[in-house]
Scaffold this active site. Structure first.
Site, mmCIF file in Angstrom:
data_model
loop_
_atom_site.group_PDB
_atom_site.id
_atom_site.type_symbol
_atom_site.label_atom_id
_atom_site.label_comp_id
_atom_site.label_asym_id
_atom_site.label_seq_id
_atom_site.Cartn_x
_atom_site.Cartn_y
_atom_site.Cartn_z
ATOM 1 N N LEU A 204 0.847 -1.197 0.000
ATOM 2 C CA LEU A 204 0.000 0.000 0.000
ATOM 3 C C LEU A 204 0.879 1.242 0.000
ATOM 4 C CD1 LEU A 204 -2.502 -1.200 2.760
ATOM 5 C CD2 LEU A 204 -3.040 -0.936 0.334
ATOM 6 N N HIS A 205 0.559 2.178 -0.879
ATOM 7 C CA HIS A 205 1.352 3.411 -0.894
ATOM 8 C C HIS A 205 0.553 4.631 -1.322
ATOM 9 C CE1 HIS A 205 1.423 2.393 -5.141
ATOM 10 N NE2 HIS A 205 1.737 3.643 -5.374
#
Ligand code: UD1
Length: 362
Positions: A204-205
């Site tokens: 996740l970013h």
């Protein structure tokens, strides 16, 4: 034909590898590689060049991190000088990151033709920086190379002339096909003590998921409650936020969640290929899981890659962390028969280079 190829961020490296290989193989093309330096940590950049045997860039603009305006402007200033010096016939850009738009804009204003690989994808969510990068790059590109049919439809609706648009398949899948043997042979999962199909991979970013303390805390809580090992190579942006919100001690309370450093291409894909499921907000991983037939839960409200849902393994979970557990349980039980999208066959780069050579002769 002198082609300046531009990369900046991690997913760009995966896309440029087969294009550089193909350009170097074919007569009549002189490829030059420019790295903007948008990503610079070894595990976000150099490791990918090594894993994917991408030649050392001819230029590294060293722009680094910054606000959108700062990063985009720095790339433009430095890239203009490279264009002036090299006088290319074409600038080729990939994907939807700030490096993509910045270099396309510079080239076009210098009267240099622009090719955009991965054109036409639309999330219809203009709060995403990538959507702005996609719209603007496609609006000025001369050759638009499309990965899936939705891209053709979107470009038609936006009034892009069909003589500029080419449905060629997916260069990210070229890289996957090329490396499948090594990925399958890898013992990396075993080295981490992970058993095939018994663990979940997380990445996740996106700012919507990781820049909010409440959201990130909720995601960590939800993943900590999953009854499988969850392995999460943490993007630097996400790690910085975990530190800022003091969340790094939380996962230690529950043994199932393992936060590790970002991985190189081969190690990461070797985990994805063996995972029970993947939880992500990345674009490229939605495609890679579809090809590998691994269930993918996308923590977003939309996707610019709808074919991964209609034919592939992708499910949109939304951004409420409470939806992760039920969605994961459903994905693990579901009996889907995913199919590989048209032209995701490992030959997209060949098609692109053939078209560029043909167009140059006209
Ligand atoms: C960028 C792209 C995004 C893509 C992602 C893949 C844009 C607008 N965003 O997001 O579309 O999905 O790359 O990873 O272009 N950082 C480091 N080391 C690095 C790189 C970044 O520490 O090598 C940290 C810095 O604190 C930086 C932050 O990560 O400020 C964000 O980096 P940035 O390139 O601005 O965007 P990404 O979130 O990586």
């Amino acid at each position: 034909m002198r082609i300046l190829n531009v990369v900046g961020a991690r997913p760009n490296f995966v896309k440029i590898a087969p294009l550089m290989r193909e350009m170097r193989r074919r007569r009549g093309i002189e490829p030059i590689l420019v790295h903007t330096g948008q990503h610079y940590d070894a595990n976000m950049s150099d490791d990918f060049f090594k894993d994917l045997e991408i030649p050392v860039p001819d230029y590294n603009l060293g722009v680094g991190s910054g606000s959108h305006a700062t990063q985009t402007a720095r790339i433009m200033l430095a890239f203009e000088e490279v264009c002036a010096k090299e006088r290319p016939d074409l600038v080729l850009v990939v994907g939807d990151v700030n490096s993509t738009l910045a270099s396309a804009l510079v080239a076009k204003k210098l009267g240099i033709r622009v090719a955009h690989v991965e054109a036409g994808l639309r999330s219809f969510d203009r709060t995403m920086p990538e959507e702005i990068n996609r719209l603007l790059t496609d609006a000025i590109a001369d050759y638009l190379f499309v990965t899936e049919e939705s891209g053709l439809k979107n470009l038609r609706r936006e009034g892009v002339g069909k003589e500029k648009v080419f449905f060629v398949g997916n260069v990210m899948i070229d890289t996957l096909v090329q490396n499948l043997g090594k990925i399958r042979d890898s013992r990396f999962a075993e080295e981490l003590g992970l058993r095939e199909r018994e663990f979940v991979v997380v990445t996740l970013h996106r700012p919507t998921n990781v820049d909010s303390e409440e959201r990130l805390r909720g995601i960590l809580r939800a993943l900590g409650n999953v009854r499988r090992t969850v392995i999460w190579p943490v993007h630097p942006r996400t790690r910085a936020n975990m530190e800022r919100f003091d969340l790094l001690s939380a996962p230690k309370k529950n043994g199932n969640l393992r936060l590790i450093e970002p991985l190189g291409y081969m190690q990461f894909l070797s985990l994805v290929a063996r995972a029970a499921a993947v939880v992500t907000d990345s674009g490229g991983i939605q495609e890679e899981t579809t090809y590998l037939k691994v269930p993918c839960l996308t923590l977003r409200e939309n996707t610019e890659r709808p074919v991964t849902m209609t034919l592939g393994t992708n499910v949109l979970v939304g951004t409420d962390p409470r939806r992760i557990a039920p969605a994961l349980a459903a994905a693990l039980k579901a009996k889907r028969r995913p199919r590989i999208p048209p032209l995701w066959d490992g030959h997209a780069a060949e098609r692109i280079v053939s078209i560029l050579l043909r167009e140059a002769r006209r």
